[in-house]
Design an enzyme around this catalytic site. Sequence first.
Site, PDB file in Angstrom:
ATOM      1  N   LEU A   1       0.821  -1.225   0.000  1.00  0.00           N
ATOM      2  CA  LEU A   1       0.000   0.000   0.000  1.00  0.00           C
ATOM      3  C   LEU A   1       0.851   1.270   0.000  1.00  0.00           C
ATOM      4  O   LEU A   1       0.408   2.313   0.447  1.00  0.00           O
ATOM      5  CB  LEU A   1      -0.990   0.014   1.175  1.00  0.00           C
ATOM      6  CG  LEU A   1      -2.029  -1.113   1.163  1.00  0.00           C
ATOM      7  CD1 LEU A   1      -2.981  -0.972   2.357  1.00  0.00           C
ATOM      8  CD2 LEU A   1      -2.845  -1.104  -0.141  1.00  0.00           C
ATOM      9  N   SER A   2       2.082   1.191  -0.535  1.00  0.00           N
ATOM     10  CA  SER A   2       2.909   2.408  -0.598  1.00  0.00           C
ATOM     11  C   SER A   2       2.296   3.420  -1.557  1.00  0.00           C
ATOM     12  O   SER A   2       2.316   4.624  -1.290  1.00  0.00           O
ATOM     13  CB  SER A   2       4.348   2.073  -1.001  1.00  0.00           C
ATOM     14  OG  SER A   2       4.373   1.241  -2.135  1.00  0.00           O
ATOM     15  N   THR A   3       1.742   2.958  -2.669  1.00  0.00           N
ATOM     16  CA  THR A   3       0.962   3.851  -3.546  1.00  0.00           C
ATOM     17  C   THR A   3      -0.412   3.245  -3.840  1.00  0.00           C
ATOM     18  O   THR A   3      -1.252   3.905  -4.430  1.00  0.00           O
ATOM     19  CB  THR A   3       1.683   4.108  -4.897  1.00  0.00           C
ATOM     20  OG1 THR A   3       1.964   2.839  -5.512  1.00  0.00           O
ATOM     21  CG2 THR A   3       2.977   4.871  -4.712  1.00  0.00           C
TER      22      THR A   3
ATOM     23  N   SER B   1       8.525  -1.938 -18.793  1.00  0.00           N
ATOM     24  CA  SER B   1       8.142  -0.595 -19.228  1.00  0.00           C
ATOM     25  C   SER B   1       8.836  -0.186 -20.510  1.00  0.00           C
ATOM     26  O   SER B   1       9.973  -0.610 -20.788  1.00  0.00           O
ATOM     27  CB  SER B   1       8.535   0.393 -18.126  1.00  0.00           C
ATOM     28  OG  SER B   1       8.445   1.715 -18.594  1.00  0.00           O
TER      29      SER B   1
ATOM     30  N   TYR C   1      14.718   4.513 -13.198  1.00  0.00           N
ATOM     31  CA  TYR C   1      13.494   3.712 -13.325  1.00  0.00           C
ATOM     32  C   TYR C   1      13.608   2.730 -14.502  1.00  0.00           C
ATOM     33  O   TYR C   1      13.408   1.524 -14.343  1.00  0.00           O
ATOM     34  CB  TYR C   1      12.276   4.629 -13.516  1.00  0.00           C
ATOM     35  CG  TYR C   1      11.037   3.857 -13.898  1.00  0.00           C
ATOM     36  CD1 TYR C   1      10.385   3.053 -12.970  1.00  0.00           C
ATOM     37  CD2 TYR C   1      10.524   3.908 -15.204  1.00  0.00           C
ATOM     38  CE1 TYR C   1       9.258   2.319 -13.328  1.00  0.00           C
ATOM     39  CE2 TYR C   1       9.399   3.187 -15.562  1.00  0.00           C
ATOM     40  CZ  TYR C   1       8.774   2.398 -14.621  1.00  0.00           C
ATOM     41  OH  TYR C   1       7.672   1.667 -14.978  1.00  0.00           O
TER      42      TYR C   1
ATOM     43  N   LYS D   1      13.923  -1.459 -14.413  1.00  0.00           N
ATOM     44  CA  LYS D   1      13.020  -2.409 -15.091  1.00  0.00           C
ATOM     45  C   LYS D   1      13.828  -3.356 -15.979  1.00  0.00           C
ATOM     46  O   LYS D   1      13.543  -4.546 -16.060  1.00  0.00           O
ATOM     47  CB  LYS D   1      11.986  -1.649 -15.927  1.00  0.00           C
ATOM     48  CG  LYS D   1      10.915  -0.977 -15.091  1.00  0.00           C
ATOM     49  CD  LYS D   1       9.986  -2.014 -14.498  1.00  0.00           C
ATOM     50  CE  LYS D   1       8.996  -1.403 -13.527  1.00  0.00           C
ATOM     51  NZ  LYS D   1       8.158  -2.397 -12.865  1.00  0.00           N
TER      52      LYS D   1
ATOM     53  N   ARG E   1       2.490   9.903 -29.332  1.00  0.00           N
ATOM     54  CA  ARG E   1       2.894   8.932 -28.316  1.00  0.00           C
ATOM     55  C   ARG E   1       1.947   7.749 -28.348  1.00  0.00           C
ATOM     56  O   ARG E   1       0.897   7.778 -28.999  1.00  0.00           O
ATOM     57  CB  ARG E   1       2.852   9.583 -26.914  1.00  0.00           C
ATOM     58  CG  ARG E   1       3.868  10.687 -26.717  1.00  0.00           C
ATOM     59  CD  ARG E   1       5.285  10.121 -26.651  1.00  0.00           C
ATOM     60  NE  ARG E   1       6.282  11.177 -26.500  1.00  0.00           N
ATOM     61  CZ  ARG E   1       6.895  11.790 -27.508  1.00  0.00           C
ATOM     62  NH1 ARG E   1       6.606  11.481 -28.762  1.00  0.00           N
ATOM     63  NH2 ARG E   1       7.797  12.727 -27.293  1.00  0.00           N
TER      64      ARG E   1
HETATM   65  N1  LIG Z   1       1.182   3.244 -15.390  1.00  0.00           N
HETATM   66  C1  LIG Z   1       1.977   3.143 -16.459  1.00  0.00           C
HETATM   67  O1  LIG Z   1       1.804   3.872 -17.451  1.00  0.00           O
HETATM   68  C2  LIG Z   1       3.096   2.114 -16.474  1.00  0.00           C
HETATM   69  C3  LIG Z   1       3.880   2.024 -17.640  1.00  0.00           C
HETATM   70  C4  LIG Z   1       4.891   1.066 -17.684  1.00  0.00           C
HETATM   71  C5  LIG Z   1       5.111   0.202 -16.607  1.00  0.00           C
HETATM   72  N2  LIG Z   1       4.331   0.321 -15.484  1.00  0.00           N
HETATM   73  C6  LIG Z   1       4.601  -0.605 -14.357  1.00  0.00           C
HETATM   74  O2  LIG Z   1       3.396  -1.261 -14.024  1.00  0.00           O
HETATM   75  C7  LIG Z   1       3.380  -1.556 -12.621  1.00  0.00           C
HETATM   76  C8  LIG Z   1       2.092  -1.053 -12.013  1.00  0.00           C
HETATM   77  O3  LIG Z   1       1.992   0.348 -12.234  1.00  0.00           O
HETATM   78  P1  LIG Z   1       0.728   1.197 -11.777  1.00  0.00           P
HETATM   79  O4  LIG Z   1       0.549   2.267 -12.786  1.00  0.00           O
HETATM   80  O5  LIG Z   1      -0.399   0.320 -11.441  1.00  0.00           O
HETATM   81  O6  LIG Z   1       1.329   1.862 -10.454  1.00  0.00           O
HETATM   82  P2  LIG Z   1       0.729   1.944  -8.979  1.00  0.00           P
HETATM   83  O7  LIG Z   1       1.667   2.808  -8.208  1.00  0.00           O
HETATM   84  O8  LIG Z   1      -0.711   2.318  -9.024  1.00  0.00           O
HETATM   85  O9  LIG Z   1       0.834   0.435  -8.499  1.00  0.00           O
HETATM   86  C9  LIG Z   1       1.973  -0.125  -7.919  1.00  0.00           C
HETATM   87  C10 LIG Z   1       1.494  -0.977  -6.765  1.00  0.00           C
HETATM   88  O10 LIG Z   1       2.603  -1.665  -6.203  1.00  0.00           O
HETATM   89  C11 LIG Z   1       2.567  -1.520  -4.789  1.00  0.00           C
HETATM   90  N3  LIG Z   1       3.947  -1.642  -4.329  1.00  0.00           N
HETATM   91  C12 LIG Z   1       4.959  -0.799  -4.586  1.00  0.00           C
HETATM   92  N4  LIG Z   1       6.105  -1.257  -4.016  1.00  0.00           N
HETATM   93  C13 LIG Z   1       5.772  -2.429  -3.394  1.00  0.00           C
HETATM   94  C14 LIG Z   1       6.499  -3.380  -2.639  1.00  0.00           C
HETATM   95  N5  LIG Z   1       7.814  -3.215  -2.387  1.00  0.00           N
HETATM   96  N6  LIG Z   1       5.858  -4.455  -2.157  1.00  0.00           N
HETATM   97  C15 LIG Z   1       4.527  -4.644  -2.396  1.00  0.00           C
HETATM   98  N7  LIG Z   1       3.785  -3.769  -3.097  1.00  0.00           N
HETATM   99  C16 LIG Z   1       4.400  -2.671  -3.602  1.00  0.00           C
HETATM  100  C17 LIG Z   1       1.944  -0.178  -4.553  1.00  0.00           C
HETATM  101  O11 LIG Z   1       1.395  -0.021  -3.253  1.00  0.00           O
HETATM  102  C18 LIG Z   1       0.882  -0.138  -5.648  1.00  0.00           C
HETATM  103  O12 LIG Z   1      -0.315  -0.743  -5.205  1.00  0.00           O
HETATM  104  C19 LIG Z   1       4.631  -0.889 -12.025  1.00  0.00           C
HETATM  105  O13 LIG Z   1       5.616  -1.878 -11.843  1.00  0.00           O
HETATM  106  C20 LIG Z   1       5.043   0.102 -13.087  1.00  0.00           C
HETATM  107  O14 LIG Z   1       6.429   0.321 -13.082  1.00  0.00           O
HETATM  108  C21 LIG Z   1       3.332   1.249 -15.398  1.00  0.00           C
END
Ligand SMILES: NC(=O)c1ccc[n+]([C@@H]2O[C@H](COP(=O)([O-])OP(=O)(O)OC[C@H]3O[C@@H](n4cnc5c(N)ncnc54)[C@H](O)[C@@H]3O)[C@@H](O)[C@H]2O)c1
Length: 325
Positions: free
Chosen positions: A33-35, A117, A141, A145, A222
């Site tokens: 639940l960090s984000t 990503s 970042y 990845k 994009r």
């Molecule tokens: N949103 C985009 O456009 C995008 C694009 C490319 C890649 N990603 C990747 O997709 C994944 C999900 O992205 P999102 O947009 O849903 O982000 P988000 O921040 O909404 O979700 C990430 C989730 O991971 C949890 N989390 C973070 N660190 C953690 C840890 N150490 N242990 C357990 N839980 C942890 C957070 O609490 C959150 O619920 C990420 O890995 C991100 O890098 C996202």
Amino acid sequence: MSWLVTGGAGYIGTHVVRALDAAGMQPVVLDDLSTGIESFVVGDTPFVRASVLDTAAVIAALIEHNVEGVIHCAGYKFAGESVKYPLHTYQQNVDGTRSLLEAMAVAGVRLLVFSSSAGVYGTPSSPVVTEQTPTEPESPYGESKLIGEWLIRDQVRATAGTDAALAATSLRYFNVVGSGFRDVWDASPHNLFPKVFAAIEAGNAPQINGTDYDTPDGTCVRDYVHVSDLAHSHVAAARMLAAGRGLAPVYNLGSGAGTSVREIVDAIVAVTGTSLVPIEAPRRPGDPARIVATGDLAADDLEWKNSHSVREMVESAWASHPHGS
Ligand SMILES: NC(=O)c1ccc[n+]([C@@H]2O[C@H](COP(=O)([O-])OP(=O)(O)OC[C@H]3O[C@@H](n4cnc5c(N)ncnc54)[C@H](O)[C@@H]3O)[C@@H](O)[C@H]2O)c1
């Protein structure tokens, strides 16, 4: 048997969890639940509040829930912030993936789908990105990845031909937008849609940087993809791995066509009904004219299809956006 979704209380993870549930594949959420947002986890989906860095907690969750495979969405996703906080980014994304792989090895879980990503490509030399495009990440970042992908590749190699053989694939997402549910939104303060929505609510006009690019309408192009389409391909990947079908190590989940900044801004103005007039500003240094990925490989193997219009992406994002937040 169940599928563990790390980061399953986040924006993308929640969509993956609900898509697994709809496919009858019994999701379990592990999230610190960090984000993430706990209320995104609904129904009787088991929720384990833990960090992927806590290897013992991950092992316990894998065993307790009889986990067949993992979809690893947990991560720290802010490219700009990662430049300021590289050690935190590496800890969450590199140590986190290493810890997860160790837990899976201990618990005997052999299937993995990884959230990678487009950040691994940096600024690609060619305007159309394929899986063969060289990886040249430009932020901690993107680097974290790519290292995550390498960790997975090396563990696949190390376990090949043994009883513990890991089968895995990494999905490189481009710009993920929209929402499949009114109660799930992208809570990131750094992503385009939430940022523009917040600006409009604060009375600030959206800005278009550069209108003289060599593109059809002069603005940058994009690659935007709808989060529900993305979630569908995660379920397809999980099903293929569970069926013993070999998958490529990486797939681009891109639209193939691309969307111009002006198209996005026009849709946002139309959907939000704002009377603010978009501001045309000079180019930003370093913004390439066009970055678009082909999703052909994923279309062949992972039922990938970018099936939402720009209007649908914006409408669904606006409908779920927590107004006034
Ligand atoms: N949103 C985009 O456009 C995008 C694009 C490319 C890649 N990603 C990747 O997709 C994944 C999900 O992205 P999102 O947009 O849903 O982000 P988000 O921040 O909404 O979700 C990430 C989730 O991971 C949890 N989390 C973070 N660190 C953690 C840890 N150490 N242990 C357990 N839980 C942890 C957070 O609490 C959150 O619920 C990420 O890995 C991100 O890098 C996202």
